[in-house]
Design a protein around this motif. Sequence first.
Motif, mmCIF file in Angstrom:
data_model
loop_
_atom_site.group_PDB
_atom_site.id
_atom_site.type_symbol
_atom_site.label_atom_id
_atom_site.label_comp_id
_atom_site.label_asym_id
_atom_site.label_seq_id
_atom_site.Cartn_x
_atom_site.Cartn_y
_atom_site.Cartn_z
ATOM 1 N N TYR A 74 1.017 -1.171 -0.079
ATOM 2 C CA TYR A 74 0.117 -0.095 -0.021
ATOM 3 C C TYR A 74 0.761 1.398 0.068
ATOM 4 N N ASP A 75 1.925 1.136 0.362
ATOM 5 C CA ASP A 75 3.045 2.340 0.235
ATOM 6 C C ASP A 75 3.184 3.001 -1.259
ATOM 7 N N LEU A 76 2.883 2.134 -2.253
ATOM 8 C CA LEU A 76 3.216 2.547 -3.492
ATOM 9 C C LEU A 76 1.774 2.497 -4.288
ATOM 10 N N PHE A 77 1.566 3.420 -5.349
ATOM 11 C CA PHE A 77 0.237 3.385 -6.088
ATOM 12 C C PHE A 77 0.465 2.656 -7.330
ATOM 13 N N PRO A 78 -0.434 2.147 -7.913
ATOM 14 C CA PRO A 78 -0.415 1.566 -9.252
ATOM 15 C C PRO A 78 0.042 2.560 -10.159
ATOM 16 N N VAL A 79 1.217 2.365 -11.375
ATOM 17 C CA VAL A 79 1.405 3.030 -12.433
ATOM 18 C C VAL A 79 0.256 2.808 -13.190
ATOM 19 N N ASN A 94 4.308 -1.167 -10.488
ATOM 20 C CA ASN A 94 4.944 -1.656 -8.968
ATOM 21 C C ASN A 94 4.446 -2.868 -8.622
ATOM 22 N N PRO A 95 5.342 -3.709 -7.687
ATOM 23 C CA PRO A 95 4.857 -4.779 -7.148
ATOM 24 C C PRO A 95 3.669 -4.824 -6.519
ATOM 25 N N GLY A 96 3.090 -6.024 -6.704
ATOM 26 C CA GLY A 96 1.670 -6.182 -5.720
ATOM 27 C C GLY A 96 0.444 -5.628 -6.692
ATOM 28 N N TYR A 97 0.663 -5.106 -7.920
ATOM 29 C CA TYR A 97 -0.326 -4.721 -8.659
ATOM 30 C C TYR A 97 -0.631 -5.220 -10.092
#
Length: 97
Positions: A74-79, A94-97
């Motif tokens: 959750y620290d990064l938003f999806p590109v 980004n990882p996780g998306y």
Amino acid sequence: VNYEIEPYPAFPDATFARKAVRFERRLELGVEGHRLFDLRRWGNATEVMNEYIQNEARTIPPFGTAANPYTATYDLFPVPLGAIDLSGGVLTQNPGY
């Protein structure tokens, strides 16, 4: 909660100063939507948010089952996919998306 507001007499080291600045930002910007971004920037969002979820679950029964644990994903938003497509393979998701 009543906080004792006084000038800081001195900052003995960088750790104390950092803790003081973080506390002051928490008080001053508490309802302005900066807290989560600060936690992410400081790298302690997972710890603080999960502690918050556990604490609220003790007093609000449905809160514990409704709230998912906070993870570093959750620290990064999806590109946006459009940006990835337009980049010609330069951007990656980004990882996780």
